[in-house]
Design an enzyme around this catalytic site. Sequence first.
Site, mmCIF file in Angstrom:
data_model
loop_
_atom_site.group_PDB
_atom_site.id
_atom_site.type_symbol
_atom_site.label_atom_id
_atom_site.label_comp_id
_atom_site.label_asym_id
_atom_site.label_seq_id
_atom_site.Cartn_x
_atom_site.Cartn_y
_atom_site.Cartn_z
ATOM 1 N N MET A 126 -61.589 37.166 -5.781
ATOM 2 C CA MET A 126 -61.705 38.065 -6.852
ATOM 3 C C MET A 126 -62.601 37.254 -7.861
ATOM 4 O O MET A 126 -63.465 38.150 -8.319
ATOM 5 C CB MET A 126 -60.321 38.057 -7.586
ATOM 6 C CG MET A 126 -59.219 38.974 -6.906
ATOM 7 S SD MET A 126 -57.685 38.965 -7.750
ATOM 8 C CE MET A 126 -56.942 37.559 -7.111
ATOM 9 N N SER A 133 -60.536 36.251 -15.856
ATOM 10 C CA SER A 133 -59.433 36.802 -16.401
ATOM 11 C C SER A 133 -59.797 38.262 -16.457
ATOM 12 O O SER A 133 -59.108 39.243 -16.128
ATOM 13 C CB SER A 133 -59.312 36.620 -17.867
ATOM 14 O OG SER A 133 -59.150 34.978 -18.051
ATOM 15 N N PHE A 157 -64.559 29.482 -7.191
ATOM 16 C CA PHE A 157 -62.962 29.141 -7.321
ATOM 17 C C PHE A 157 -62.343 29.517 -6.140
ATOM 18 O O PHE A 157 -61.016 29.914 -6.631
ATOM 19 C CB PHE A 157 -62.527 29.161 -8.619
ATOM 20 C CG PHE A 157 -63.218 28.713 -9.796
ATOM 21 C CD1 PHE A 157 -64.037 27.770 -10.162
ATOM 22 C CD2 PHE A 157 -63.173 29.535 -11.067
ATOM 23 C CE1 PHE A 157 -64.392 27.243 -11.006
ATOM 24 C CE2 PHE A 157 -63.838 29.134 -12.308
ATOM 25 C CZ PHE A 157 -64.500 27.962 -12.116
ATOM 26 N N PRO A 241 -47.806 40.205 -8.867
ATOM 27 C CA PRO A 241 -46.402 39.554 -9.162
ATOM 28 C C PRO A 241 -46.038 38.562 -8.288
ATOM 29 O O PRO A 241 -45.404 37.748 -8.433
ATOM 30 C CB PRO A 241 -45.672 40.664 -9.369
ATOM 31 C CG PRO A 241 -46.245 41.676 -9.877
ATOM 32 C CD PRO A 241 -47.790 41.292 -8.987
ATOM 33 N N GLN A 242 -46.283 38.968 -6.840
ATOM 34 C CA GLN A 242 -45.703 38.109 -5.867
ATOM 35 C C GLN A 242 -46.584 36.908 -5.817
ATOM 36 O O GLN A 242 -46.025 35.785 -5.730
ATOM 37 C CB GLN A 242 -46.034 38.804 -4.510
ATOM 38 C CG GLN A 242 -45.608 37.886 -3.204
ATOM 39 C CD GLN A 242 -45.287 38.574 -1.938
ATOM 40 O OE1 GLN A 242 -44.493 39.551 -2.075
ATOM 41 N NE2 GLN A 242 -45.982 38.221 -1.071
ATOM 42 N N GLU A 243 -47.687 36.853 -5.959
ATOM 43 C CA GLU A 243 -48.673 35.816 -6.091
ATOM 44 C C GLU A 243 -48.252 34.787 -7.218
ATOM 45 O O GLU A 243 -48.091 33.429 -7.173
ATOM 46 C CB GLU A 243 -50.290 36.007 -6.314
ATOM 47 C CG GLU A 243 -51.131 34.874 -6.472
ATOM 48 C CD GLU A 243 -52.571 35.145 -6.428
ATOM 49 O OE1 GLU A 243 -52.896 36.202 -6.541
ATOM 50 O OE2 GLU A 243 -53.293 34.293 -6.931
ATOM 51 N N GLN A 337 -45.544 9.109 -18.177
ATOM 52 C CA GLN A 337 -45.583 7.963 -19.216
ATOM 53 C C GLN A 337 -44.456 7.085 -19.018
ATOM 54 O O GLN A 337 -44.618 5.774 -19.232
ATOM 55 C CB GLN A 337 -45.228 8.908 -20.273
ATOM 56 C CG GLN A 337 -45.155 7.807 -21.763
ATOM 57 C CD GLN A 337 -46.516 7.388 -22.047
ATOM 58 O OE1 GLN A 337 -47.584 8.064 -21.669
ATOM 59 N NE2 GLN A 337 -46.784 6.406 -23.085
ATOM 60 N N GLY A 365 -54.070 33.950 -13.093
ATOM 61 C CA GLY A 365 -53.902 34.556 -14.360
ATOM 62 C C GLY A 365 -53.616 33.336 -15.343
ATOM 63 O O GLY A 365 -52.615 32.597 -15.176
HETATM 64 C C1 LIG Z 1 -58.074 25.632 -8.429
HETATM 65 C C2 LIG Z 1 -58.521 26.965 -8.506
HETATM 66 C C3 LIG Z 1 -58.059 27.777 -7.471
HETATM 67 C C4 LIG Z 1 -58.232 29.338 -7.557
HETATM 68 N N1 LIG Z 1 -57.956 30.090 -6.631
HETATM 69 C C5 LIG Z 1 -58.781 31.257 -6.937
HETATM 70 C C6 LIG Z 1 -58.647 32.295 -5.386
HETATM 71 O O1 LIG Z 1 -58.143 31.740 -4.589
HETATM 72 N N2 LIG Z 1 -59.117 33.551 -5.851
HETATM 73 C C7 LIG Z 1 -59.586 33.982 -6.922
HETATM 74 O O2 LIG Z 1 -60.143 35.056 -7.137
HETATM 75 N N3 LIG Z 1 -59.628 33.240 -7.905
HETATM 76 C C8 LIG Z 1 -59.008 31.734 -7.884
HETATM 77 N N4 LIG Z 1 -59.200 31.096 -8.910
HETATM 78 C C9 LIG Z 1 -59.815 31.561 -10.388
HETATM 79 C C10 LIG Z 1 -58.706 31.666 -11.341
HETATM 80 O O3 LIG Z 1 -57.913 32.987 -11.082
HETATM 81 C C11 LIG Z 1 -59.463 31.933 -12.738
HETATM 82 O O4 LIG Z 1 -60.189 30.905 -13.122
HETATM 83 C C12 LIG Z 1 -58.677 32.570 -13.940
HETATM 84 O O5 LIG Z 1 -58.336 33.759 -13.668
HETATM 85 C C13 LIG Z 1 -59.402 32.280 -15.098
HETATM 86 O O6 LIG Z 1 -60.566 32.755 -15.171
HETATM 87 P P1 LIG Z 1 -61.973 32.110 -15.683
HETATM 88 O O7 LIG Z 1 -61.962 30.904 -15.034
HETATM 89 O O8 LIG Z 1 -63.084 33.042 -15.278
HETATM 90 O O9 LIG Z 1 -61.744 31.805 -17.196
HETATM 91 P P2 LIG Z 1 -62.154 32.799 -18.352
HETATM 92 O O10 LIG Z 1 -61.480 34.422 -17.925
HETATM 93 O O11 LIG Z 1 -63.536 32.793 -18.714
HETATM 94 O O12 LIG Z 1 -61.047 32.428 -19.494
HETATM 95 C C14 LIG Z 1 -61.399 31.379 -20.432
HETATM 96 C C15 LIG Z 1 -60.418 31.142 -21.643
HETATM 97 O O13 LIG Z 1 -60.363 32.290 -22.310
HETATM 98 C C16 LIG Z 1 -59.004 32.902 -22.096
HETATM 99 N N5 LIG Z 1 -59.170 34.264 -22.228
HETATM 100 C C17 LIG Z 1 -59.484 35.211 -21.396
HETATM 101 N N6 LIG Z 1 -59.378 36.354 -21.676
HETATM 102 C C18 LIG Z 1 -58.445 36.485 -22.755
HETATM 103 C C19 LIG Z 1 -57.730 37.399 -23.504
HETATM 104 N N7 LIG Z 1 -57.945 38.811 -23.402
HETATM 105 N N8 LIG Z 1 -56.883 36.960 -24.583
HETATM 106 C C20 LIG Z 1 -56.795 35.648 -24.821
HETATM 107 N N9 LIG Z 1 -57.286 34.670 -23.993
HETATM 108 C C21 LIG Z 1 -58.250 34.983 -23.134
HETATM 109 C C22 LIG Z 1 -58.449 32.415 -20.915
HETATM 110 O O14 LIG Z 1 -56.946 32.500 -21.076
HETATM 111 C C23 LIG Z 1 -59.150 30.891 -20.974
HETATM 112 O O15 LIG Z 1 -58.054 30.112 -21.520
HETATM 113 C C24 LIG Z 1 -58.919 29.690 -8.801
HETATM 114 C C25 LIG Z 1 -59.177 28.747 -10.008
HETATM 115 C C26 LIG Z 1 -58.756 27.486 -9.628
HETATM 116 C C27 LIG Z 1 -59.320 26.389 -10.826
#
Ligand SMILES: Cc1cc2nc3c(=O)[nH]c(=O)nc-3n(C[C@H](O)[C@H](O)[C@H](O)COP(=O)(O)OP(=O)(O)OC[C@H]3O[C@@H](n4cnc5c(N)ncnc54)[C@H](O)[C@@H]3O)c2cc1C
Length: 382
Positions: A126, A133, A157, A241-243, A337, A365
Amino acid sequence: MFKRTIYSEEHEMFRDQVRRFVEAEITPHHAAWEKKGRVSREAWLKAGENGLLCAAMPEEYGGAGADFLFSMVVMEELAKAGAMGPGFSLHSDIVAPYILHYGSEELKQEWLPKMARGEAIGAIAMTEPAAGSDVQGIKTTAIRDGDEYVINGQKVFITNGGNCDILILACKTDPSQGAKGTSLILVPADTPGFRKGKLLDKVGWKAQDTAELFFDNVRVPVGNLIGAEGRGFYQLMEQLPQERLLQCVRASSALEAALEWTVTHVTERKAFGKTIGDFQNTRFKLAEIKSQAVLMRVFTDRCLEMHVAGELDAVDAAMAKMLTAETLCKCLDDMLQMFGGYGYMWEYPIARAWADARVGRIAGGTGEIMREIIGRQVTGGR
Ligand SMILES: Cc1cc2nc3c(=O)[nH]c(=O)nc-3n(C[C@H](O)[C@H](O)[C@H](O)COP(=O)(O)OP(=O)(O)OC[C@H]3O[C@@H](n4cnc5c(N)ncnc54)[C@H](O)[C@@H]3O)c2cc1C
């Protein structure tokens, strides 16, 4: 004492089998996999042979036809062992269900048995460099051309991204639309134009092959559509939700295991002529952590029960994910710690657990997005 009631004798017998498998086939290799950044294919095949993959898939598609809790046993035993490398749960409990619930009969017949045997490793893609997000903001496109979709874009990611043989791709089949233009498409990893990028060097989850993925005029048959065109966003929302629940199960088991390691350490290690556990501060902290662990477990088990009964909604799952992920991080920090300098050494499981836990507040999420989901309901949808 609180006793868990969700598992039957059969689940516990399966747990013994899984535990033995983890001790023999996962734990001895995990440090080497961390160095390579990926789990070996052999381990996947052995997991398949031993019934650890796709346990909840129907027998006609190569699964064990077992209930969802059997899959949770696998998740719990891996988490207890601190083995975050094998992406078995994502494969079995996230990717396979998309195919089972929304895929065509041909796709189910073709892929699910191979997934159950560990011959085809699954991933779900995704997140993009500019959209995590905000799932509606994804830019990867799949434009229909006759009987095929032509896919262009990039993902980042992606768990199991390095090893994957198939992926469920979230993409725009109608880029002029937001949620309504989003679809899910199954992409085999050997399709021309598809490329895996480098394995990502992460803070934790070192043995997990998290990767970038690239799509350059990748052509797949329209039959690879998972469900209907334009339904992707809703399908994702149905399955998330399951994830999120899986992450609670992992967090609860990780916390219980870390508590055991910590109790052992503080009862052996001495300072000022006493054990670390003799200090009141240690006992107070451990008392708090133990109480949090029980709270997490009871809440998680109740959520599992509700999920099995089809009653867990998106807000319940968001609350559970937010609370368990954040509690785990806080408790692990306190426990690390208690190990002093040893707690900061990678060879100590507590150090790995501390680093591994952090992602729970981001992936699947973020904590802020969980708060959005919960807050919207609390304020009556405003
Ligand atoms: C180890 C790892 C494994 C992963 N595996 C997968 C996978 O298998 N498949 C997949 O598709 N993705 C995967 N992800 C991605 C993960 O789901 C995303 O990193 C996550 O959803 C956050 O998106 P982003 O990194 O783009 O951060 P952003 O969306 O850019 O967010 C940055 C910050 O802004 C905040 N923010 C964003 N929108 C809002 C809002 N509306 N209100 C308040 N704060 C907000 C966020 O909470 C965060 O603190 C993985 C990530 C990691 C690190």
